[in-house]
Design an enzyme around this catalytic site. Structure first.
Site, short mmCIF file in Angstrom:
data_model
loop_
_atom_site.label_atom_id
_atom_site.label_comp_id
_atom_site.label_asym_id
_atom_site.label_seq_id
_atom_site.Cartn_x
_atom_site.Cartn_y
_atom_site.Cartn_z
N LYS A 123 0.83 -1.20 0.00
CA LYS A 123 0.00 0.00 0.00
C LYS A 123 0.87 1.26 0.00
O LYS A 123 0.55 2.25 -0.65
CB LYS A 123 -0.93 -0.01 1.21
N ARG B 243 -6.35 -8.62 -8.65
CA ARG B 243 -7.03 -9.90 -8.79
C ARG B 243 -8.50 -9.64 -9.09
O ARG B 243 -8.95 -8.50 -9.08
CB ARG B 243 -6.91 -10.70 -7.49
#
Length: 662
Positions: A116, A292
């Site tokens: 992140k 994903r």
């Protein structure tokens, strides 16, 4: 296109991928752990390979075994699903080294977005707005506390490598920061193998809006519009919908272009999701990119008419994107509800057990339909503590949000689960809440509507008892049909027969009487209430029941002496108490503190002899990838610790003994 693929996952996503592969004529290979030998996803595939023990670290996270299974079975590609290895750059690279196609982005894109902190630096360079915070590498607690003080409270501590709400804590006061940081780091290390965190300003009343993006190997990129995932509990999504209510075309275009720019920046290929925090006024900030397919992808499929798993397979096989941006349109509105094995009344504690009943509305699987069910379980399956608590997803589609909402409410009402706690009744209350109905959405919706969502009575006691009586009468009628000598119509020479029913409902006992009249009619007495009862079996577990002037259609499921009664207003579970078996039962030891679910004891905050106050955290358990605190039920003194940190404990195991204060 591929001839055979291996699906490196389990549950509903493995079934989902297998369904599209079957439609395209692609053979599939399942992998499974000891716990999943007979699981639904195993039977959904053409072949299956055992890869290890029940715990994910012994099976679904052992990528070398998965790659060997693909080689042994002749699979050309591996679909990782979501969770487990889906965002593991080492696994993606290992697939390429083994000559296998990873049905997902390149390892470099996973690496770029996997942290992140690093992703936010990349987005900052690209000009995407960020929430104020610290995203650097310094991790000592005092420094991070200083950064939190600088940013201003409330702040959010987030695992840098995290996702799914794990390793995330909101902190409202400086004095709570260090303890929250330690808990967050423990959970991050256990879930992602890294305890690196970032600290950000907590946006008040934020909406969670995400954009579905796709890229191919020919340089084409599109976004498939947005999803609103604001309804969350414990930072995990509960309900999702598409498109986002109140989204203007200008803002949709702006967010879509920002998401595509993020994908281009890392040379993205395949399905990905760019997540944003949005203010109520429409301003938005980059949060993270999930490299994903997402759990909530079905709502995007419903509004676009596209099969996103098929897109994944085609892109991975080297084909161009099936549609370009100007060929994509939004049709109608879709919603998804996640059905989870958990107890909302106990802070969403994960639940385990056997699905004695798992009944759902008539639904399609894996395609656009008014009602769709994506499930990885069947009736009779065991829900174990090893995996995520989600067992299925209900997806609905309608011409408008109002129609989609009505269909979701009806679909949830027709979903009956018996054998363990689930969130179905809670979901019914959420979708009926004022905030959700009016699309007044933000991530605090559940807390804001707490009074309407928790500790709310469902089915009334008279209705539920009438359902039990209807079930008993139907069983008697069936027995009479089989054996006329076993008539139980209550005929007596003098007076009418009465059957006494002592019923336990949530720990409280109630006595009811079912009276058999000479004319074949029945009376039901419950406390001061005494009303005529009429019951007619409708087939299966359904009954038409009339008690006095009230009438219901009820579904009643019996397992031994346990009854689960479902009606339009909810459901209620009751147990018929055998006075002989339960004679002499008394209270429980007030000083006994037990494990609420199977799991690992990961922290002890007390020592023998220590005085504790009511509500004080005594220990921390980890189960189903989440931490759960064990707190003191009352003031007292710790007498004895019965387990140590690192021990695996069974549900109901006594963890420590507490002597209540006088």
């Amino acid at each position: 296109m591929f001839d055979k693929i291996l699906i490196a996952n389990r549950g509903e996503i493995a079934c989902r991928v297998a369904a599209t592969a079957r439609r395209l004529g692609i053979r599939t290979v399942a992998v499974h752990s000891d716990a999943d030998a007979q699981a639904k996803h195993v039977l959904a595939c053409d072949e299956a390979v055992h890869i290890g023990g029940a715990a994910p670290r012994d099976s679904y996270l052992r990528w070398e075994r998965i790659i060997e299974a693909a080689r042994r079975t002749g699979a050309q590609a591996i679909h990782p699903g979501y969770g487990f290895l889906s965002e593991n750059e080492a696994f993606a690279a290992a697939c390429a080294e083994a000559g296998l196609v990873f049905i997902g982005p390149p390892a470099s894109a996973i690496a770029a977005m996997g942290s992140k902190s690093a992703a936010k630096v990349l987005m900052e360079r690209a000009g995407v707005p960020l929430v104020p915070g610290y995203h650097g590498d310094r991790q000592d607690a005092d420094f991070l506390l200083g950064e939190a003080d600088r940013i201003g409270y409330p702040v959010l501590i987030k695992a840098s490598a995290g996702g799914g709400g794990k390793g995330m804590r909101r902190v409202d006061r400086a004095e709570d920061f260090i303890e929250a940081l330690a808990s967050c780091k423990r959970e991050a290390q256990a879930s992602f193998g890294s305890d690196h965190v970032l600290v950000e300003r907590y946006v008040t009343r934020p909406r969670h809006i995400e954009i579905q993006v796709f890229g191919d190997t020919h340089g084409n990129y599109v976004h498939l519009f947005e999803r609103d995932c604001s309804v969350q509990r414990r930072h995990q999504k509960v309900l999702e919908e598409a498109p986002a209510p109140g989204m203007t075309e200008a803002r949709r275009r702006e967010m879509g272009e920002a998401a595509v720019a993020a994908a281009r920046a890392v040379g993205y290929v395949g399905a990905g999701t760019v997540e944003f925090i949005a203010e109520q006024d429409g301003r938005f900030y980059f949060m993270e990119m999930n490299t994903r397919l997402q759990v909530e992808h079905p709502v995007t499929e419903a509004i676009t008419g596209q099969d996103l798993v098929e897109w994944q397979l085609r892109v991975a096989a080297g084909e161009r994107l099936p549609r370009l941006q100007d060929e994509l349109r939004i049709e109608g509105h879709a919603m998804e509800a996640r059905l989870c094995a958990e107890n909302p009344e106990a802070q969403f504690l994960p639940a385990t057990g056997r699905l004695r009943v798992f009944r759902t509305p008539e639904a399609a699987e894996f395609r656009v339909a008014p009602v769709r069910l994506d499930a990885g379980v069947r009736e009779g399956d065991e829900i174990t503590p090893y995996y995520d608590s989600m067992i299925a997803k209900l997806i609905v589609h309608g011409a408008t949000r109002e129609q989609a909402l009505a269909r979701l409410q009806a679909a949830l009402a027709a979903t009956h689960v018996v054998g363990l706690h689930t969130n179905v009744a809670f979901l019914r209350r959420v979708v009926a809440s004022r905030s959700f109905v009016q699309a007044d959405l933000d991530t605090a919706l559940i807390e804001r509507e707490r009074e309407a969502l928790f500790d709310v009575p469902g089915l009334s006691l008279p209705c539920a008892v009438a359902g039990v009586a209807a079930c008993v009468l139907a069983e008697e009628a069936a027995l009479q049909d089989d054996d006329p000598w076993s008539r139980r119509d209550g005929w007596r020479l003098h007076g009418a027969a009465r059957r006494r029913m002592e019923l336990d409902v949530g720990g409280q006992r109630h006595v009811a009487y079912l009276a058999y009249q000479h004319d074949g009619s029945h009376l039901l007495q419950l406390g001061e209430l005494q009303l005529p009862l009429q019951a007619r079996a409708l087939g299966g577990d359904r009954h038409d029941v009339r008690l006095g002037e009230q009438r219901w259609t009820l579904s009643v499921y019996r397992h031994g002496e346990s009854f689960a009664v479902f009606g339009a207003d909810g459901h209620l579970s009751l147990t018929w108490i055998d006075p002989i078996v339960h004679a002499g039962e008394g209270g429980h030891d007030a000083g006994r503190l037990t494990a609420p679910m199977p799991g690992k004891l990961i922290a002890l905050h007390v020592q023998p002899g220590q005085r504790v106050a009511k509500g004080q955290a005594l220990a921390v358990m980890e189960a189903m990838k989440m931490e759960h605190s064990i707190v003191a039920p009352a003031d007292g003194v710790v007498q004895e610790l019965l387990y140590g940190v690192g021990d695996q404990v069974d549900e109901g195991a006594e963890l420590l003994r507490l002597q209540p204060a006088d």
